[in-house]
Scaffold this motif. Structure first.
Motif: not given
Length: 194
Positions: A83-88, A148-154, A162-171
């Motif tokens: 999981k992760g988050a970015i504060a504006g 591992d890691a996953m790069e995310v963003g918009m 704003e806050l950008l909130l993130v959840l990540v799952m893998t198989t």
């Protein structure tokens, strides 16, 4: 408590067949759920912010379920998470830290029996900032093949307030994992670590 005001959401699914070695018949899937919400504390210091974590729990549960659905609908297929988050820019790192409890517990609840702590990252960033979300095995943090890691963003998020909130799952493990250490089939302690 402040309302959770969502501006936009996104689901991103990657299917990884190889990383230069032999291609897999069935790809590793990595998926991220992102939500951009108004930061109710942007632009000012607020001493007591912990109550907002409770307000974020329904969003966390919704995002976790959307991720499971994006990965095929079977929670038992999920082997890794983060999981992760970015504060504006008008926020602070502590605002991003509000995602720790609702994000982590939402995934553990949605997955049923996940034992490992959900790895996390956070930062303050400008519009378009990216975040590398760490991933570990859902039952044992020391399963090296699932580090591992996953790069995310918009591109347009997070805006300053704003806050950008993130959840990540893998198989599964990294596609060509081969650096040793504790293997998934050797998990024995049921303590979230080994």
């Amino acid at each position: 408590m402040p309302d959770v005001i969502i501006r936009k959401q996104s689901i991103v699914v990657e299917e990884i067949f190889h990383e230069g070695g032999p291609a897999r018949a069935e790809p590793l899937k990595r998926a991220a759920a992102l939500a951009v919400i108004k930061n109710p504390y942007a632009g000012r210091y607020e001493d007591n912010i912990t109550g907002f974590m409770e307000d974020l729990k329904p969003l966390g549960l919704s995002m976790a379920q959307r991720l499971i659905n994006a990965l095929g609908g079977d929670a038992r297929a999920v082997e890794g998470y983060g999981k992760g988050a970015i504060a504006g820019a008008a926020g602070e790192i502590e605002h991003a830290a509000l995602w720790h409890v609702p994000g982590g517990y939402a995934m553990r609840e949605a997955l049923g029996d996940a034992l490992a702590i959900v790895p996390s990252t956070k930062k303050v960033g400008g519009t378009g900032a990216r975040l590398d979300v760490p991933i570990t095995h859902v039952d044992a943090s020391y399963v090296r093949s699932h580090f591992d890691a996953m790069e995310v963003g918009m591109n347009d998020s997070p805006r300053a307030d704003e806050l950008l909130l993130v959840l990540v799952m893998t198989t599964g493990a990294r596609v060509h994992a081969r650096v040793g250490g504790l293997a998934q089939e050797d998990i024995s302690q049921r303590d979230g670590l080994r």
